[in-house]
Design a protein around this motif. Structure first.
Motif, short mmCIF file in Angstrom:
data_model
loop_
_atom_site.label_atom_id
_atom_site.label_comp_id
_atom_site.label_asym_id
_atom_site.label_seq_id
_atom_site.Cartn_x
_atom_site.Cartn_y
_atom_site.Cartn_z
N GLN A 131 0.81 -1.22 0.00
CA GLN A 131 0.00 0.00 0.00
C GLN A 131 0.84 1.27 0.00
O GLN A 131 0.54 2.23 -0.71
CB GLN A 131 -0.93 -0.01 1.22
N TYR A 132 1.91 1.28 0.80
CA TYR A 132 2.70 2.51 0.97
C TYR A 132 4.09 2.44 0.35
O TYR A 132 4.88 3.38 0.50
CB TYR A 132 2.83 2.83 2.47
N LYS A 133 4.39 1.32 -0.36
CA LYS A 133 5.69 1.15 -1.03
C LYS A 133 6.87 1.29 -0.06
O LYS A 133 7.89 1.91 -0.35
CB LYS A 133 5.84 2.18 -2.17
N ILE A 134 6.73 0.71 1.13
CA ILE A 134 7.79 0.72 2.13
C ILE A 134 8.76 -0.42 1.81
O ILE A 134 8.32 -1.51 1.44
CB ILE A 134 7.21 0.50 3.55
N PRO A 135 10.08 -0.23 1.97
CA PRO A 135 11.00 -1.36 1.83
C PRO A 135 10.60 -2.48 2.80
O PRO A 135 10.42 -2.23 4.00
CB PRO A 135 12.37 -0.76 2.21
N PRO A 136 10.44 -3.70 2.30
CA PRO A 136 9.90 -4.79 3.14
C PRO A 136 10.63 -5.00 4.45
O PRO A 136 10.00 -5.21 5.49
CB PRO A 136 10.03 -6.02 2.23
N LEU A 137 11.96 -4.95 4.43
CA LEU A 137 12.70 -5.21 5.66
C LEU A 137 12.58 -4.06 6.66
O LEU A 137 12.67 -4.27 7.87
CB LEU A 137 14.17 -5.50 5.36
N MET A 138 12.37 -2.84 6.16
CA MET A 138 12.15 -1.72 7.07
C MET A 138 10.83 -1.86 7.81
O MET A 138 10.66 -1.37 8.92
CB MET A 138 12.19 -0.39 6.31
N ALA A 139 9.88 -2.55 7.17
CA ALA A 139 8.60 -2.81 7.83
C ALA A 139 8.66 -4.05 8.70
O ALA A 139 8.10 -4.08 9.80
CB ALA A 139 7.50 -2.98 6.77
N GLY A 140 9.38 -5.08 8.23
CA GLY A 140 9.37 -6.36 8.93
C GLY A 140 10.30 -6.48 10.12
O GLY A 140 9.92 -7.04 11.15
N VAL A 141 11.51 -5.92 10.00
CA VAL A 141 12.50 -6.10 11.05
C VAL A 141 12.06 -5.49 12.40
O VAL A 141 12.23 -6.14 13.44
CB VAL A 141 13.87 -5.55 10.60
N PRO A 142 11.52 -4.26 12.44
CA PRO A 142 11.10 -3.71 13.75
C PRO A 142 10.07 -4.58 14.45
O PRO A 142 10.14 -4.79 15.67
CB PRO A 142 10.52 -2.34 13.40
N MET A 143 9.11 -5.12 13.69
CA MET A 143 8.08 -5.94 14.31
C MET A 143 8.65 -7.28 14.76
O MET A 143 8.35 -7.76 15.86
CB MET A 143 6.92 -6.18 13.34
N MET A 144 9.52 -7.88 13.95
CA MET A 144 10.10 -9.17 14.31
C MET A 144 11.05 -9.04 15.50
O MET A 144 11.15 -9.95 16.34
CB MET A 144 10.82 -9.79 13.11
N ALA A 145 11.76 -7.92 15.58
CA ALA A 145 12.63 -7.69 16.74
C ALA A 145 11.79 -7.63 18.01
O ALA A 145 12.17 -8.19 19.05
CB ALA A 145 13.41 -6.38 16.55
N SER A 146 10.65 -6.97 17.94
CA SER A 146 9.77 -6.86 19.10
C SER A 146 9.23 -8.22 19.52
O SER A 146 9.22 -8.56 20.71
CB SER A 146 8.60 -5.92 18.79
N LEU A 147 8.78 -9.00 18.54
CA LEU A 147 8.26 -10.33 18.85
C LEU A 147 9.34 -11.21 19.48
O LEU A 147 9.09 -11.95 20.43
CB LEU A 147 7.74 -11.00 17.57
N SER A 148 10.56 -11.11 18.95
CA SER A 148 11.66 -11.92 19.45
C SER A 148 12.03 -11.55 20.88
O SER A 148 12.25 -12.42 21.72
CB SER A 148 12.88 -11.76 18.53
N VAL A 149 12.09 -10.26 21.16
CA VAL A 149 12.44 -9.80 22.51
C VAL A 149 11.39 -10.24 23.52
O VAL A 149 11.71 -10.70 24.62
CB VAL A 149 12.61 -8.27 22.54
N ALA A 150 10.12 -10.10 23.17
CA ALA A 150 9.05 -10.54 24.07
C ALA A 150 9.16 -12.04 24.34
O ALA A 150 8.99 -12.50 25.47
CB ALA A 150 7.68 -10.22 23.46
#
Length: 433
Positions: A131-150
């Motif tokens: 939808q917003y043409k964001i680089p995939p890893l810029m969208a995915g890495v922050p969320m995956m880092a959060s899931l991993s830390v939790a």
């Protein structure tokens, strides 16, 4: 000789799980028997130790982990997770979308097991990418880092919850300290690190794009947040209440982690189920599926408990602790190192944390280190450098359609940043506790 037997036992565990592909639970049982024989324990004592290790480990954890799995499953199945993620993304706006995804992953990651959260959030990430043409890893890495830390730091996730029980730590205090360590780690490994990945020419698979969802059938935003975060509120609240009312039997009863999760699941059953017109049978079916999801995790934790018991009964744990205590290395760093080495060898964060705990336990029991911080230190070590022997590595690679080299550059380095920054955070907190 003792250390050689321990190293041989860990080596056998690595071979059984990674090379011969033996089930982790069975591997722990076999290695426990092998270690017991090598340490000269009578065969009947080995059998009794295995049973005691299973019982002691699961006794304090079954209720917490099963109810935690039920809560996570209901949050996902009811649409509450989607409501939470959508609310946070709207709140942060497009210009700060990576920060919104980071916070979304953290909030979603508290009640959901890692793999469930991963699969649940992937469609959201890819829909935002399209939808917003964001680089995939810029969208995915922050969320995956959060899931991993939790997953690695915060109870009631399996490994931290098991470590709290083994070290007789306080789950509420561990959660609060874990939050303090987790947030800087997520920021470094998430939005900041993700900026270095924007140039990678990643083309995620279109088949994982989000399907249209009936927005009218979602629970309210308020109900979604309350249900998902209720265990956190209750754990923190009861921890504070215990300080104010240390002798209150009611507070002590409610503050027990198992009771916290029972109250949380009752609240969620009403808010996300009965109140929305769901039949109680429907909600119970969701819970039944959740038990299937957590069954193998419980068995792996129980298996690790058998090895810990063999080490204790044989007296090896004290011998190892005495040796380690003489090293010019802080106990918290030792715990982190042990978990990190096992993690790199085995791949599983849960197994790495639990195996390291069995070896470091006497140092904690001796009272020379803060038990809550040791939980976090081992948790941080258990996330170190995920690579080809970790299922999380392949999940990330396949969903984002990366090469192995690109996955090492993104996922593996992200996990390493989380692990090291987690240790730094623990050591800083140790200066004030």
């Amino acid at each position: 000789m003792t250390l050689l037997i321990v190293i041989a036992s860990l080596g056998l565990l690595v071979l059984l799980i990674t090379y011969w592909k033996v089930n982790s639970f069975i591997s722990f049982l076999l290695v426990s028997i092998f270690a017991g024989v090598c340490f000269g324990l009578p065969l009947p004592d080995i059998a009794k130790s295995i049973q005691k290790g299973l019982g002691d480990t699961l006794g304090s954890l079954v209720v917490i982990l099963v109810l935690g799995a039920m809560l996570g499953k209901l949050v996902a199945a009811s649409g509450a997770a989607k409501q939470i993620s959508g609310t946070l993304i709207d709140l942060f706006g497009l210009s700060n979308i990576t920060w919104g995804l980071m916070l979304t992953g953290f909030v979603i990651g508290i009640p959901l097991f890692y793999n469930v959260g991963f699969v649940l959030m992937i469609p959201l990430i890819f829909s935002l990418v399209q939808q917003y043409k964001i680089p995939p890893l810029m969208a995915g890495v922050p969320m995956m880092a959060s899931l991993s830390v939790a997953h690695g730091f915060l109870p009631p996730h399996p490994s931290p919850a098991a470590l709290v029980a083994q070290f007789h730590a306080n789950m509420g205090e561990t959660l609060m300290l874990g939050m303090m360590v987790a947030i800087p780690a997520i920021i470094l490994a998430g939005p900041i690190f993700a900026k270095t990945l924007a140039h990678l020419p990643v083309k995620p698979l279109k088949s994982f794009a989000a399907a249209e969802v009936d927005e009218t059938n979602l629970p309210s935003k308020t109900a979604s947040f309350i249900a998902a975060l209720f265990p956190v509120f209750l754990l923190v609240g009861t921890t504070i209440a215990e300080v104010q009312l240390p002798d209150s039997p009611v507070v002590k009863f409610i503050a027990d982690p198992a009771m916290v999760m029972l109250v949380a699941i009752l609240v969620a059953t009403y808010i996300l189920g009965i109140r929305r017109g769901k039949k109680i049978e429907e909600v119970m079916n969701v819970y039944g599926e959740a038990v299937k999801d957590v069954a193998m995790i419980l068995l792996i934790i129980a298996g690790a408990g058998t090895l810990k018991e063999i080490l204790l009964v044989s007296g090896v744990s004290k011998e190892i602790a005495s040796y380690l205590g003489g090293l010019p290395i802080h106990p918290l760093v030792l715990g982190w190192m042990m978990a990190a080495i096992i993690r790199v060898c085995l791949g599983s964060a849960t197994i790495a944390g639990l195996t390291a705990a069995g070896m470091i336990y006497p140092l904690v029991a001796a009272g020379g280190v803060n038990a809550n911080l040791m939980v976090l230190s081992i948790g941080a070590g258990s996330l170190m450098f995920s690579h080809v022997n970790d299922t999380g590595f392949w999940l990330f690679k396949e969903y984002f359609n990366l090469t192995v080299k690109e996955t090492l550059r993104s996922w593996s380095l992200m996990e390493t940043i989380v692990s090291i920054s987690g240790l730094v955070g623990v050591m800083i907190l140790n200066q004030f506790l």
